[in-house]
Write an enzyme that holds these catalytic residues in place. Structure first.
Site, PDB file in Angstrom:
ATOM      1  N   ASP A 291       0.813  -1.220   0.000  1.00 44.47           N
ATOM      2  CA  ASP A 291       0.000   0.000   0.000  1.00 44.47           C
ATOM      3  C   ASP A 291       0.852   1.279   0.000  1.00 44.47           C
ATOM      4  O   ASP A 291       2.036   1.240   0.326  1.00 44.47           O
ATOM      5  CB  ASP A 291      -0.887   0.036   1.259  1.00 44.47           C
ATOM      6  CG  ASP A 291      -1.996  -1.003   1.205  1.00 44.47           C
ATOM      7  OD1 ASP A 291      -1.956  -1.879   0.312  1.00 44.47           O
ATOM      8  OD2 ASP A 291      -2.898  -0.948   2.081  1.00 44.47           O
ATOM      9  N   ASP A 292       0.155   2.347  -0.341  1.00 43.10           N
ATOM     10  CA  ASP A 292       0.639   3.728  -0.172  1.00 43.10           C
ATOM     11  C   ASP A 292       1.666   4.201  -1.193  1.00 43.10           C
ATOM     12  O   ASP A 292       2.112   5.344  -1.140  1.00 43.10           O
ATOM     13  CB  ASP A 292       1.195   3.977   1.245  1.00 43.10           C
ATOM     14  CG  ASP A 292       0.149   3.761   2.334  1.00 43.10           C
ATOM     15  OD1 ASP A 292      -1.030   3.527   1.962  1.00 43.10           O
ATOM     16  OD2 ASP A 292       0.491   3.807   3.520  1.00 43.10           O
ATOM     17  N   HIS A 342      -6.145   3.081  -3.844  1.00 45.64           N
ATOM     18  CA  HIS A 342      -6.075   3.226  -2.381  1.00 45.64           C
ATOM     19  C   HIS A 342      -6.515   4.641  -1.983  1.00 45.64           C
ATOM     20  O   HIS A 342      -6.104   5.150  -0.937  1.00 45.64           O
ATOM     21  CB  HIS A 342      -4.639   2.932  -1.914  1.00 45.64           C
ATOM     22  CG  HIS A 342      -4.477   2.730  -0.439  1.00 45.64           C
ATOM     23  ND1 HIS A 342      -5.372   2.023   0.354  1.00 45.64           N
ATOM     24  CD2 HIS A 342      -3.493   3.127   0.425  1.00 45.64           C
ATOM     25  CE1 HIS A 342      -4.953   2.010   1.604  1.00 45.64           C
ATOM     26  NE2 HIS A 342      -3.813   2.685   1.693  1.00 45.64           N
ATOM     27  N   HIS A 346      -5.333   9.390   0.927  1.00 46.21           N
ATOM     28  CA  HIS A 346      -5.261   8.599   2.146  1.00 46.21           C
ATOM     29  C   HIS A 346      -6.061   9.186   3.304  1.00 46.21           C
ATOM     30  O   HIS A 346      -5.619   9.214   4.453  1.00 46.21           O
ATOM     31  CB  HIS A 346      -3.790   8.406   2.579  1.00 46.21           C
ATOM     32  CG  HIS A 346      -3.561   7.054   3.220  1.00 46.21           C
ATOM     33  ND1 HIS A 346      -3.721   6.835   4.572  1.00 46.21           N
ATOM     34  CD2 HIS A 346      -3.200   5.865   2.716  1.00 46.21           C
ATOM     35  CE1 HIS A 346      -3.460   5.576   4.860  1.00 46.21           C
ATOM     36  NE2 HIS A 346      -3.142   4.951   3.731  1.00 46.21           N
ATOM     37  N   HIS A 433       3.778  -2.318   3.065  1.00 46.00           N
ATOM     38  CA  HIS A 433       3.827  -0.983   2.435  1.00 46.00           C
ATOM     39  C   HIS A 433       5.098  -0.854   1.614  1.00 46.00           C
ATOM     40  O   HIS A 433       6.186  -1.141   2.138  1.00 46.00           O
ATOM     41  CB  HIS A 433       3.740   0.100   3.516  1.00 46.00           C
ATOM     42  CG  HIS A 433       2.428   0.085   4.241  1.00 46.00           C
ATOM     43  ND1 HIS A 433       2.161  -0.784   5.281  1.00 46.00           N
ATOM     44  CD2 HIS A 433       1.295   0.805   4.053  1.00 46.00           C
ATOM     45  CE1 HIS A 433       0.929  -0.594   5.714  1.00 46.00           C
ATOM     46  NE2 HIS A 433       0.372   0.367   4.983  1.00 46.00           N
TER      47      HIS A 433
HETATM   48 ZN    ZN Z   1      -2.591   3.042   3.376  1.00 44.07          ZN
END
Ligand code: ZN
Length: 467
Positions: A291-292, A342, A346, A433
């Site tokens: 993620d991210d 995603h 955020h 991540h």
């Molecule tokens: Zn995230």
């Protein structure tokens, strides 16, 4: 006076001849005019005597003839029908006469005159209007070897028309091909033929050529096909039949001949497509998710490790990061990984208004599409925070996780594997991540472990679509 004079003039020779002629004439008149006579004795063209018995049958307008030889050196017994239809009668007569003449000529060549010819006939009604007439012929010249043959006729009982198989099937070549294929398979599986006839011969004998399908009958709601084959090694005659339930072939038959019974499976039923590739029972799957990102350097290092293990993963990207690292997204896509959405910035979506949620999701999809030509295929809300309303707005499958590595918290490459080891099981979705160097550094040991444990690395969609 005149008469008496004439009689006196006759010679004895003439008198005998005349008397014989009159007797013969009366005999002929009796035998050929009294149709109801049950038994006739005739002198056949082959110069021998035979007895003909004609009996009624259960079938309208059909009488059955039994012809037996009175000549002990020419033993035969022939059963055949007589209808009111001349063309059909002539066809039957020709079949019987040919068989008889052939038999007699063979016998007369033999010194011991041993032999027998038997022809039986059975009538099978079909629906209102049709008869299948099946002759079975057995011929022998030594009472140890027999020659057998089947001859069939399928007639319309209203007019005596003889129908061929192509007259009762639809005029569709693909239907005939389907029938032929089915019959070939049945014959290939036949125990009677196993090891006696080559595959090629069987396939040829039942190929889609009407000549191969000239002998058929409909008996008890089954189409019966008769084949004549010879064992190439022993010369043994083989007469396999293939029986097919009429409901099974309804769709390839003309309406008139279809069975009223229906069958859910027919000769044209396509085999069911195999269910979507289901996970192999013995293979464990795991989905690695990052993620991210995408991150300028860490994501690329992660890609290297994944490549080393030929592993496919899913990258849940932030719209604002994609904007900064378009090339990284391109690289992730190029290497065959799944691209997830995603959100753009955020935020906790459960605290946003619907329009803001939509903006987060749609703008991210737009930027992803501008880089790789297609949108994300799966969505993961930031912090895993979502509601039914948010899920509804997203219009993408929502994938959370089952194993949280807490890599964002530990930031320690040696802490990744122990967490995975403790919690991974079949179909786990592992959260990591791709923005922390420690994750890239600890990943190799995680993949090595999972691979050794027999895990297959799949995308998150493969697990949520096929749990
Ligand atoms: Zn995230």
């Amino acid at each position: 006076m005149k008469k008496e004079r004439l009689q006196k003039k006759r010679t004895p020779w003439l008198e005998v001849t005349l008397t014989c002629s009159i007797v013969l004439l009366i005999y002929i008149i009796i035998t050929f005019t009294i149709d109801n006579s049950i038994v006739q004795n005739i002198i056949s063209a082959n110069n021998h005597q035979s007895t003909i018995e004609v009996t009624d049958t259960d079938f309208e307008n059909i009488k059955m003839t039994l012809e037996t030889s009175n000549d002990s050196s020419l033993s035969y017994r022939l059963v055949y029908p007589k209808t009111e239809f001349e063309t059909f009668n002539e066809t039957v007569h020709k079949y019987i006469t040919d068989a008889k003449n052939n038999y007699i000529s063979n016998i007369r060549k033999k010194d011991d005159k041993e032999g027998h010819l038997n022809i039986d006939c059975t009538i099978y009604p079909y629906k209102e209007n049709y008869y299948s007439i099946v002759f079975s012929k057995i011929e022998t010249y030594d009472f140890s070897n027999y020659d057998t043959q089947v001859q069939t006729y399928f007639i319309d009982k209203n007019n005596g028309n003889m129908l061929q198989l192509h007259n009762i099937l639809t005029d569709n070549a693909s239907h005939f091909t389907a029938l032929s294929k089915y019959v070939q398979n049945q014959l290939l599986q036949s125990k009677e033929l196993a090891g006696k006839i080559t595959k090629d011969t069987i396939v040829k004998a039942a190929s889609a050529n009407w000549k191969n399908y000239s002998q058929f009958a409909i008996i008890n709601n089954q189409l019966v096909l008769y084949f004549n084959l010879t064992n190439e090694q022993t010369g043994e005659q083989l007469q396999p039949t293939v029986k097919i339930n009429i409901p099974f072939i309804n769709p390839i038959m003309l309406n008139e001949f279809q069975s009223k019974q229906k069958s859910s499976k027919t000769i044209l039923t396509k085999p069911k497509p195999k269910p979507k590739q289901s996970p192999k029972k013995n293979v464990k799957r795991v989905a690695l998710t990052f993620d991210d990102g995408p991150h300028k350097t860490v994501t690329k290092e992660i890609l290297k490790v994944l490549d080393k293990y030929d592993a496919k993963a899913t990258f849940f990207m932030l719209g604002n990061q994609v904007k900064k690292n378009k090339d990284v997204l391109k690289e992730v896509k190029k290497r065959g990984h799944e691209i997830g959405n995603h959100s753009y910035s955020h935020k906790n979506l459960t605290k946003l208004k619907p329009e803001q949620v939509l903006l987060e999701v749609k703008s991210t999809n737009a930027v992803i599409k501008s880089v790789i030509g297609e949108e994300a295929t799966v969505f993961r809300p930031p912090y895993g925070a979502t509601t039914d309303e948010v899920d509804e707005l997203v219009k993408l499958p929502v994938a959370l996780w089952t194993v949280d590595t807490l890599d964002w918290k530990y930031r320690n490459k040696n802490k990744l594997l122990p967490v995975v080891k403790n919690s991974v099981r079949n179909n786990s979705i592992i959260l990591m991540h791709d923005i922390h160097q420690s994750t890239a550094d600890g990943l190799d040991s995680v993949l090595a472990y999972l691979k050794k444990q027999g895990y297959e690395f799949v995308t998150v969609s493969e697990i949520i679509e096929n749990p």
